[in-house]
Design a protein around this motif. Sequence first.
Motif, PDB file in Angstrom:
ATOM      1  N   LEU A   6      -3.918   7.773  -1.835  1.00 19.40           N
ATOM      2  CA  LEU A   6      -3.941   7.019  -0.584  1.00 19.40           C
ATOM      3  C   LEU A   6      -4.917   5.842  -0.604  1.00 19.40           C
ATOM      4  O   LEU A   6      -4.545   4.696  -0.320  1.00 19.40           O
ATOM      5  N   TYR A   7      -6.179   6.109  -0.912  1.00 20.46           N
ATOM      6  CA  TYR A   7      -7.229   5.125  -0.687  1.00 20.46           C
ATOM      7  C   TYR A   7      -7.225   3.914  -1.619  1.00 20.46           C
ATOM      8  O   TYR A   7      -7.510   2.791  -1.162  1.00 20.46           O
ATOM      9  N   PRO A   8      -6.935   4.059  -2.925  1.00 22.06           N
ATOM     10  CA  PRO A   8      -6.989   2.858  -3.785  1.00 22.06           C
ATOM     11  C   PRO A   8      -6.079   1.729  -3.311  1.00 22.06           C
ATOM     12  O   PRO A   8      -6.487   0.555  -3.331  1.00 22.06           O
ATOM     13  N   GLY A   9      -4.886   2.055  -2.857  1.00 24.17           N
ATOM     14  CA  GLY A   9      -3.977   1.010  -2.380  1.00 24.17           C
ATOM     15  C   GLY A   9      -4.469   0.368  -1.100  1.00 24.17           C
ATOM     16  O   GLY A   9      -4.458  -0.868  -0.966  1.00 24.17           O
ATOM     17  N   ILE A  10      -4.903   1.175  -0.146  1.00 21.98           N
ATOM     18  CA  ILE A  10      -5.393   0.638   1.126  1.00 21.98           C
ATOM     19  C   ILE A  10      -6.592  -0.278   0.901  1.00 21.98           C
ATOM     20  O   ILE A  10      -6.648  -1.407   1.394  1.00 21.98           O
ATOM     21  N   PHE A  11      -7.565   0.207   0.123  1.00 20.18           N
ATOM     22  CA  PHE A  11      -8.769  -0.596  -0.080  1.00 20.18           C
ATOM     23  C   PHE A  11      -8.484  -1.828  -0.930  1.00 20.18           C
ATOM     24  O   PHE A  11      -9.134  -2.864  -0.752  1.00 20.18           O
ATOM     25  N   SER A  12      -7.539  -1.746  -1.844  1.00 18.93           N
ATOM     26  CA  SER A  12      -7.181  -2.925  -2.629  1.00 18.93           C
ATOM     27  C   SER A  12      -6.589  -4.007  -1.739  1.00 18.93           C
ATOM     28  O   SER A  12      -6.923  -5.197  -1.867  1.00 18.93           O
ATOM     29  N   ARG A  13      -5.701  -3.605  -0.823  1.00 18.25           N
ATOM     30  CA  ARG A  13      -5.045  -4.591   0.044  1.00 18.25           C
ATOM     31  C   ARG A  13      -6.020  -5.248   1.011  1.00 18.25           C
ATOM     32  O   ARG A  13      -5.794  -6.377   1.460  1.00 18.25           O
ATOM     33  N   HIS A  14      -7.087  -4.589   1.340  1.00 22.17           N
ATOM     34  CA  HIS A  14      -8.018  -5.118   2.347  1.00 22.17           C
ATOM     35  C   HIS A  14      -9.395  -5.417   1.759  1.00 22.17           C
ATOM     36  O   HIS A  14     -10.390  -5.459   2.490  1.00 22.17           O
ATOM     37  N   GLY A  75     -20.615  -1.479 -12.071  1.00 23.24           N
ATOM     38  CA  GLY A  75     -19.957  -1.063 -10.840  1.00 23.24           C
ATOM     39  C   GLY A  75     -18.614  -0.422 -11.146  1.00 23.24           C
ATOM     40  O   GLY A  75     -17.831  -0.963 -11.933  1.00 23.24           O
ATOM     41  N   ILE A  76     -18.358   0.741 -10.541  1.00 19.96           N
ATOM     42  CA  ILE A  76     -17.063   1.400 -10.742  1.00 19.96           C
ATOM     43  C   ILE A  76     -16.434   1.697  -9.386  1.00 19.96           C
ATOM     44  O   ILE A  76     -17.120   1.983  -8.402  1.00 19.96           O
ATOM     45  N   ASP A  77     -15.110   1.603  -9.338  1.00 19.74           N
ATOM     46  CA  ASP A  77     -14.367   1.883  -8.113  1.00 19.74           C
ATOM     47  C   ASP A  77     -12.938   2.245  -8.508  1.00 19.74           C
ATOM     48  O   ASP A  77     -12.428   1.777  -9.532  1.00 19.74           O
ATOM     49  N   LEU A  78     -12.301   3.068  -7.697  1.00 14.28           N
ATOM     50  CA  LEU A  78     -10.936   3.507  -7.998  1.00 14.28           C
ATOM     51  C   LEU A  78      -9.891   2.518  -7.486  1.00 14.28           C
ATOM     52  O   LEU A  78      -8.717   2.638  -7.827  1.00 14.28           O
ATOM     53  N   ALA A  79     -10.296   1.545  -6.685  1.00 12.83           N
ATOM     54  CA  ALA A  79      -9.356   0.561  -6.128  1.00 12.83           C
ATOM     55  C   ALA A  79      -9.329  -0.695  -7.001  1.00 12.83           C
ATOM     56  O   ALA A  79     -10.313  -1.442  -7.036  1.00 12.83           O
ATOM     57  N   PRO A  80      -8.224  -0.962  -7.688  1.00 13.85           N
ATOM     58  CA  PRO A  80      -8.170  -2.144  -8.551  1.00 13.85           C
ATOM     59  C   PRO A  80      -8.439  -3.450  -7.825  1.00 13.85           C
ATOM     60  O   PRO A  80      -9.063  -4.366  -8.381  1.00 13.85           O
ATOM     61  N   ALA A 171      -3.012   7.086  11.837  1.00 16.75           N
ATOM     62  CA  ALA A 171      -3.575   6.661  10.558  1.00 16.75           C
ATOM     63  C   ALA A 171      -3.139   7.623   9.466  1.00 16.75           C
ATOM     64  O   ALA A 171      -2.980   8.820   9.703  1.00 16.75           O
ATOM     65  N   PRO A 172      -2.923   7.128   8.241  1.00 15.52           N
ATOM     66  CA  PRO A 172      -2.601   8.030   7.136  1.00 15.52           C
ATOM     67  C   PRO A 172      -3.770   8.966   6.867  1.00 15.52           C
ATOM     68  O   PRO A 172      -4.931   8.554   6.964  1.00 15.52           O
ATOM     69  N   GLN A 173      -3.465  10.196   6.569  1.00 18.31           N
ATOM     70  CA  GLN A 173      -4.501  11.202   6.373  1.00 18.31           C
ATOM     71  C   GLN A 173      -4.459  11.738   4.948  1.00 18.31           C
ATOM     72  O   GLN A 173      -3.397  12.068   4.432  1.00 18.31           O
TER      73      GLN A 173
END
Length: 273
Positions: A6-14, A75-80, A171-173
């Motif tokens: 769920l989160y990598p896509g949401i955070f990538s888009r925003h 720095g590391i993060d799962l959102a490309p 909201a997506p859960q």
Amino acid sequence: MKSKELYPGIFSRHAAAYSRRLDQIMARGEARGRQRMIDLAALETGMTVLDIACGPGNITRRLAAQVGAGGQVVGIDLAPGMIELAQAAGLGNARFEVMDMESLAFPDASFDAAVCGHGLQFAPDLGRALREARRVLRTGARLAASVPVTGERESVWALLQSVIDAWLPPAPQATDQTATRATVADAAAFRKVALDAGFSSASVEMVEEHVRWASADQLVSMFTTWWDCASRLEEVDESRREGFHKEATAALLTRFPGPIDTTGRNHVLLAIA
């Protein structure tokens, strides 16, 4: 849906909106939880530092300045999308990688310190994430982390939430977040999971953040960039987005015609390897 789906896509888009918002609150001195985290890390020139869940690199830039040209921040993060934005800054003593905090691709005892600004709450297995942080830290090194916690719901947020629920879909859960959210919200439990992960000592303190919004419109505009609201806005068309913004602003103005003050709360962990 699982967190890592769920989160990598949401955070990538925003990512860009997130970066702008964080820079603003840091500049105004309102991100006290994250600032306390940076202070507790006690960085020195020449250190090698890990920034876990670094996002677009807002915190990383500050860490890089503290360790100087002779040091390095990873720095590391799962959102490309977050990593792509962080890399665009072109910091000479920082590098960024897409990586899972629960499975760090670094040798044991690689870092002199680590920080995590508002990221641990997204780890499905908090214990595993902290064990990985402990593994890559040298003995005596510090992990400092800040996580937001929900306190008593302020009337401004309750009012805004009522408009959100009326205008936007749910909201997506993530289906695997319950245990971690409960742990970081409980200071004693948060400390215990750090000790269980192998840290020699750990403490957790509450840090409040007082924010003044210039107007209802500013608050609503900023709120729409937060991941949970932004993900809900993605599901509706432009006319409904505009209608939501207008209705939310009007609802707040009826109760708060001038500047609006809100209080956020954070648990800040300091753990010694």
